[in-house]
Design an enzyme around this catalytic site. Structure first.
Site, PDB file in Angstrom:
ATOM      1  N   ASP A 116       0.710  -0.975   0.339  1.00  0.00           N
ATOM      2  CA  ASP A 116      -0.323   0.224  -0.361  1.00  0.00           C
ATOM      3  C   ASP A 116       1.119   1.654   0.042  1.00  0.00           C
ATOM      4  O   ASP A 116       1.713   1.157   0.612  1.00  0.00           O
ATOM      5  CB  ASP A 116      -0.859   0.390   0.573  1.00  0.00           C
ATOM      6  CG  ASP A 116      -1.632  -1.108   0.962  1.00  0.00           C
ATOM      7  OD1 ASP A 116      -2.289  -1.083   0.011  1.00  0.00           O
ATOM      8  OD2 ASP A 116      -2.436  -1.488   2.563  1.00  0.00           O
ATOM      9  N   HIS A 171     -15.863   5.400   2.492  1.00  0.00           N
ATOM     10  CA  HIS A 171     -15.578   6.304   3.831  1.00  0.00           C
ATOM     11  C   HIS A 171     -17.093   7.196   3.899  1.00  0.00           C
ATOM     12  O   HIS A 171     -17.034   7.529   5.175  1.00  0.00           O
ATOM     13  CB  HIS A 171     -14.811   7.765   3.363  1.00  0.00           C
ATOM     14  CG  HIS A 171     -13.656   7.198   2.883  1.00  0.00           C
ATOM     15  ND1 HIS A 171     -12.902   6.930   1.785  1.00  0.00           N
ATOM     16  CD2 HIS A 171     -12.518   7.223   4.062  1.00  0.00           C
ATOM     17  CE1 HIS A 171     -12.230   6.850   1.862  1.00  0.00           C
ATOM     18  NE2 HIS A 171     -11.047   7.227   2.792  1.00  0.00           N
TER      19      HIS A 171
HETATM   20  N1  GLN Z   1      -4.987  -1.867   3.013  1.00  0.00           N
HETATM   21  C1  GLN Z   1      -4.851  -0.978   3.682  1.00  0.00           C
HETATM   22  C2  GLN Z   1      -6.505  -1.601   4.544  1.00  0.00           C
HETATM   23  O1  GLN Z   1      -7.119  -1.963   4.026  1.00  0.00           O
HETATM   24  C3  GLN Z   1      -4.719   0.012   3.437  1.00  0.00           C
HETATM   25  C4  GLN Z   1      -5.794   1.221   3.463  1.00  0.00           C
HETATM   26  C5  GLN Z   1      -5.182   2.679   3.067  1.00  0.00           C
HETATM   27  O2  GLN Z   1      -5.512   3.214   1.944  1.00  0.00           O
HETATM   28  N2  GLN Z   1      -4.961   3.756   3.455  1.00  0.00           N
HETATM   29  O3  GLN Z   1      -7.340  -0.974   5.000  1.00  0.00           O
END
Ligand code: GLN
Ligand code: ZN
Length: 762
Positions: free
Chosen positions: A606, A701
Site C-alpha cells: 500500500d 468513507h
Molecule cells: N490495506 C489497507 C486497508 O485496507 C489500506 C488502507 C489505506 O489505504 N489507507 O486498510
C-alpha cells in the site's frame, strides 16, 4: 517585549473525548447538547492550557467538530442545497451529512474529502455552485471568541483565508474556477471580520497556505485587492496572514505589501524566507510571526539554533515586532508527553509534543526578551541536542553497508509487465474484471476487546493468536461466500497499517497515547523513527500462510509501502528522508521475499501516502518522485515474474503523477475514485496506463451501501478510458472503519456489478 503565539492546538482532547462523544452521538447514544458541551469544555481546557504555558496570543477557531474547512464553508453558507434537507447550516444535521453522508433510504453521499497539503490530515472539499449566495450564516467564530473572552483569555480568531478557501473548494461539475466567486464571497468575510473586531478581537489570523506553492498569476493578483478589502472591514483589528508547509518563494514581495499587521513564516520548512524578507525590507507596521518550533514533528528543538533567526529578526526590526511561533498549527502532533509512561528515558528526552512545544515557545520568548541568558534558559535543550548527537542508538553498521551495496538491478523486476501478466494469468486463472478488496475488514468490538485484553495481559499470546485466526477464518469464509476472486486476510492483527510495522521494526518506537487526527473522529498514532531500520523477524507471514491454508483462491499478502510508512511516521531529522525511506524499503523487501517463499501469489504494498509526500514547491517535486519511486521498486522488485505485485493509493489527485505511478511498475494498482465521481479517470484519457488498474467503485468513507447499478455505471465509465483486460473491480479503500452490516451488502452488490458486466462483454 517579544510575544509567544500559537497557531492552533489539537482538538481531539487528551483522552480523545471529542472522538468518543461524537461517535456516541452518531450512534444515537447521546444527544446534541452533550456533544456541544464536550466541545465547549475542550476549547476551554485547551485555551487555559496554552495561556498557563505562557502563550500570549492564543488561537480561537482552530476547534472543529469535524474539519475546519467544512466549518469555513458552513460559516459562509456554502452548503449545497441537497444537504439543507438535513438541517440549517451550522446544525449537526447538515454538517455531518456533508462530512460523512447519511446511510439508508433517503440517505445522501458526503462531500469529497482530500488531504490537507502534504499532511495526513483530510479536509472536506467544499462544493460551490455558480449561483451560490454566500452570507454569514453560522456565527461559530464569534461565539467561540465570546467564550474565550468570558474565560479571560486573550484570544486571536483564526480562519481560513478566502483565496485558500476557494482554491481548496471544487466547483460543482468542475464547470468553472471557484476563485471566480471571490467577489461574492468577500462581503461575507468582511462582515465576519467587522463583527470580530467589534467583539474585541485586536488581531485576526487568516490562513493562506496556498501561498506555499506556485499559483497562477491571476490567482496571485487577487491578493492585494482582497486583503485591502478585508483590512478595511476589520477596522481597528489588525490582520495576520499565515502561510506554512513551504516557502513563500516568488510570492513573497506581493505578500509583503499586503495591508497586514503580522505575517507568519514557516521557518522550519523554509528558513530562507526570513533572509529574503529582510533583504526586501519589512514594512514599518508589520510584525513577523516566525515559526521556529516544528509543528509537524516531535523532536525537541535545539533552542540555541531556533533562537538565531528570531535574534536576526529582532536585530532588524526590533524585539517588539517579533512573534515566536510554531511552524504551523500543532494539530499535527500529539497533545502531551505526560501520557507516555513506557518510553525509555533517553528517547523521551529527545521528544516534544504540543504541550512541550508551548514550553519551548515560552523559553524562546524569554531569551529574546532578555529574561535570562540563553545558556541558562536552554541548558536542558542543549544537553539533549548533545547527547542525541552522540547516541549509538541512531546507527546500525549492517544497514549502512547494505545500502552502499545496492545496484540498479535491485530496483528492476526480472521481466516487463506484458510478460509478467501472462505468467500471472496462467497461475492465478482469474476471470475478466477480477474482484478484490483493499485489505482490511471491519474491526469489530470483539476484535478491539481481544486487543485490549492482550494489552492488559489478560490473555496469553496463544489465546490472542487463536482469536486473530478466528477472525481471519471468518473473513475468508465470508469472501468465498460473496464470490470475490482475490481474497485478503482482513488485517485483524493490525491496529493500524503503519503502527503495526512500527511496533516490529527496530529503529522505530511507538507511543501509548500519541494520537493525531486524520479525518473526523479518526485518529492515528504515528510511530517515531529515531534510528537505522532493521527487520528482526517476519512481520506478517504467519497470518498470511494461515489465511491461504483455508482457501484455494489466492490470498493477497498485505504490506504497507516504504513511502507511506515514512510519511505517516514522525521521521528522524538527522538524515535525509530519502535515506530513511530506502532503509524501510529494504525491510519491506525482505518481508515480500518471505511471503513469496511461503507460497503467497499476490502481494499488495500500500502506498496511500505517495502523493501526499510531494513537496509543495514545484522545484522539489521531481527529486521527491524519483526517490519515492525508487523506494517502492526496491521494496517490490525482488520477486519472480509470477508473483503479482499490487499497490493501493487513496485520496490522491493523480493527474500530475500518473507517469510516476506507471514507473512504480506494480502489476495492479487500486485507487480512490468513487467519491470524486471518477474524476481521476480523466488522467487516464491522455495517459495510457500500461499495467492493470482498479478505480474504486465503492466509497468506504461513508456508511452508505451503493447499489449494483450504481457501481456498474461507474465501471462502464471506467471502461471508456481503461481497457477491459486491465480493469479490476474493488472498493476505494480498506473496510476497517465500516461495519459488517454495510460491507456485506456493498460487496455483494460490487460482485453482482462485475458479473453483470462480465456477462455482457463476454
Ligand atoms: N490495506 C489497507 C486497508 O485496507 C489500506 C488502507 C489505506 O489505504 N489507507 O486498510
Ligand atoms: Zn486507501
Amino acid at each position: 517585549m517579544a510575544t509567544a503565539l500559537n497557531l492552533g492546538f489539537p482538538r481531539i482532547g487528551k483522552n480523545r473525548e471529542l472522538k468518543r462523544q461524537t461517535e456516541a452521538y452518531w450512534q444515537g447514544q447521546s444527544g446534541q447538547e452533550e456533544l456541544r458541551e464536550v466541545g465547549k469544555a475542550l476549547r476551554a481546557e485547551h485555551w487555559r492550557l496554552q495561556a498557563s504555558a505562557g502563550i500570549d496570543s492564543v488561537p480561537v477557531g482552530d476547534f472543529s467538530f469535524y474539519d475546519h474547512v467544512l466549518d469555513t464553508a458552513t460559516m459562509f453558507g456554502a452548503v449545497p442545497k441537497r444537504y439543507l434537507a438535513y438541517g440549517e447550516p451550522g446544525s449537526f444535521g447538515s454538517y455531518f451529512a456533508m462530512a460523512r453522508g447519511v446511510a439508508g433510504e433517503g440517505g445522501i453521499a458526503p462531500l469529497e474529502m482530500t488531504k490537507w497539503f502534504d499532511t495526513n490530515y483530510h479536509y472536506i472539499v467544499p462544493e460551490l455552485s455558480r449561483d451560490m449566495a454566500f452570507s454569514l450564516t453560522w456565527p461559530k467564530l464569534v461565539e467561540e471568541l465570546a467564550e474565550a473572552k468570558e474565560l479571560g483569555i486573550a484570544a486571536r480568531p483564526v480562519l481560513l483565508g478566502p483565496v485558500s478557501f476557494l482554491r481548496l473548494s471544487r466547483a460543482v461539475d468542475d464547470a468553472f474556477d471557484p476563485t471566480e466567486l471571490l467577489g461574492r464571497l468577500l462581503p461575507a468575510y468582511q462582515e465576519l471580520l467587522a463583527t470580530l473586531a467589534g467583539a474585541g478581537a485586536s488581531l485576526i489570523q487568516l490562513d493562506e497556505p496556498v501561498l506555499a506553492g506556485e499559483l497562477p498569476k491571476p490567482v496571485l493578483d487577487l491578493f492585494p485587492k482582497t486583503y485591502a478589502a478585508l483590512a478595511e472591514a476589520a477596522g481597528g483589528a489588525g490582520l495576520m496572514l499565515a502561510s506554512y508547509f513551504g516557502s513563500l518563494g516568488s510570492r513573497l514581495p506581493i505578500v509583503r505589501d499586503l495591508p497586514l499587521t503580522a505575517l507568519h513564516l514557516d521557518l522550519v520548512r523554509a528558513p530562507e524566507d526570513l533572509r529574503s524578507l529582510l533583504d526586501l525590507g519589512v514594512p514599518e507596521q508589520l510584525s513577523l510571526s516566525l515559526g521556529v518550533v516544528d509543528g509537524r514533528n516531535v523532536w525537541r528543538s535545539d533552542l540555541g539554533q531556533a533562537l538565531k533567526p528570531l535574534a536576526a529578526a529582532a536585530d532588524a526590526i526590533g524585539t517588539d515586532r517579533v512573534l515566536v511561533a510554531p511552524s504551523c498549527s500543532l494539530l499535527h502532533v500529539p497533545i502531551s508527553l505526560d501520557a507516555e509512561r513506557q518510553l525509555d528515558g533517553e528517547l523521551r528526552s529527545w521528544l516534544a509534543f504540543a504541550t512541550e512545544k508551548l514550553g519551548e515557545l515560552r523559553l524562546l520568548r524569554a531569551a529574546l526578551a532578555g529574561e535570562g541568558t540563553p545558556e541558562d534558559l536552554f541548558a536542558a535543550s542543549s544537553d539533549v541536542a548533545r547527547s542525541r548527537g552522540a547516541s549509538p542508538r541512531r546507527t546500525r553498521p549492517e544497514v549502512q553497508s547494505r545500502l552502499k551495496a545496492l545496484e540498479s538491478k535491485d530496483f528492476e523486476r526480472q521481466a516487463a509487465h506484458a510478460e509478467r501478466r501472462q505468467v500471472q494469468a496462467d497461475r492465478l486463472k482469474l476471470p475478466p474484471l477480477p474482484t478484490t478488496t483493499i485489505g482490511s475488514f471491519p474491526q469489530t468490538a470483539e476484535l478491539r476487546r481481544l486487543r485490549a485484553a492482550r494489552r492488559r495481559q489478560e490473555l496469553s499470546e496463544e489465546q490472542y493468536e487463536e482469536g486473530i485466526r478466528g477472525e481471519i477464518a471468518k473473513v475468508i469464509r465470508l469472501q468465498e461466500e460473496i464470490g470475490l476472486d482475490v481474497l485478503v486476510h482482513g488485517e485483524a492483527e493490525r491496529n493500524d497499517m503503519v503502527e503495526y510495522f512500527g511496533e516490529q521494526l527496530e529503529g522505530f518506537t511507538v507511543t501509548e497515547q500519541g494520537w493525531v487526527q486524520s479525518y473526523g473522529t479518526r485518529c492515528v498514532k504515528p510511530p517515531i523513527i529515531y534510528g537505522d531500520v532493521v527487520r528482526p523477524r517476519p512481520m506478517t507471514v504467519q497470518w498470511l500462510t494461515y489465511a491461504q491454508s483455508l482457501t484455494r483462491r489466492p490470498v493477497k499478502g498485505m504490506l504497507t509501502g516504504p513511502v507511506t510508512i515514512l510519511q505517516w511516521s514522525f521521521v528522524r531529522d538527522d538524515q535525509p528522508r530519502r535515506d530513511t525511506c530506502l532503509q524501510i524499503a529494504l525491510a519491506i523487501r525482505d518481508e515480500v521475499a518471505d511471503l513469496e517463499a511461503a507460497g503467497i501469489r499476490a502481494i499488495q504494498i500500500d502506498e496511500p501516502a505517495f502523493r501526499e509526500g510531494m513537496p509543495l514547491g514545484e522545484s522539489e517535486r521531481a527529486a521527491y518522485l524519483k526517490w519515492a519511486v525508487e523506494c517502492f521498486r526496491l521494496a517490490t522488485s525482488g520477486v519472480a515474474n509470477a508473483t503479482q505485485i499490487h499497490s493501493h493509493m487513496c485520496y490522491s489527485e493523480f493527474n500530475d503523477i500518473v507517469d510516476a505511478i506507471a514507473r512504480l511498475d506494480a502489476d495492479v494498482i487500486s485507487i480512490e475514485a468513487s467519491r470524486s465521481d471518477m474524476a481521476l479517470l480523466r488522467a487516464f484519457q491522455d495517459f495510457h496506463y500500461p499495467n492493470e488498474i482498479g478505480p474504486g467503485v465503492y466509497d468506504i468513507h461513508s456508511p452508505r451501501v451503493p447499489s449494483a447499478e450504481e457501481m456498474e455505471a461507474q465501471l462502464r465509465q471506467a471502461l471508456q478510458s481503461i481497457d477491459r483486460d486491465q480493469l479490476w473491480v474493488n472498493p476505494d479503500c480498506g473496510l476497517k472503519t465500516r461495519r459488517f452490516e454495510e460491507v456485506v451488502p456493498s460487496l455483494q452488490n460490487m460482485v453482482a456489478a462485475a458479473r453483470s458486466l462480465r456477462a455482457e462483454i463476454g
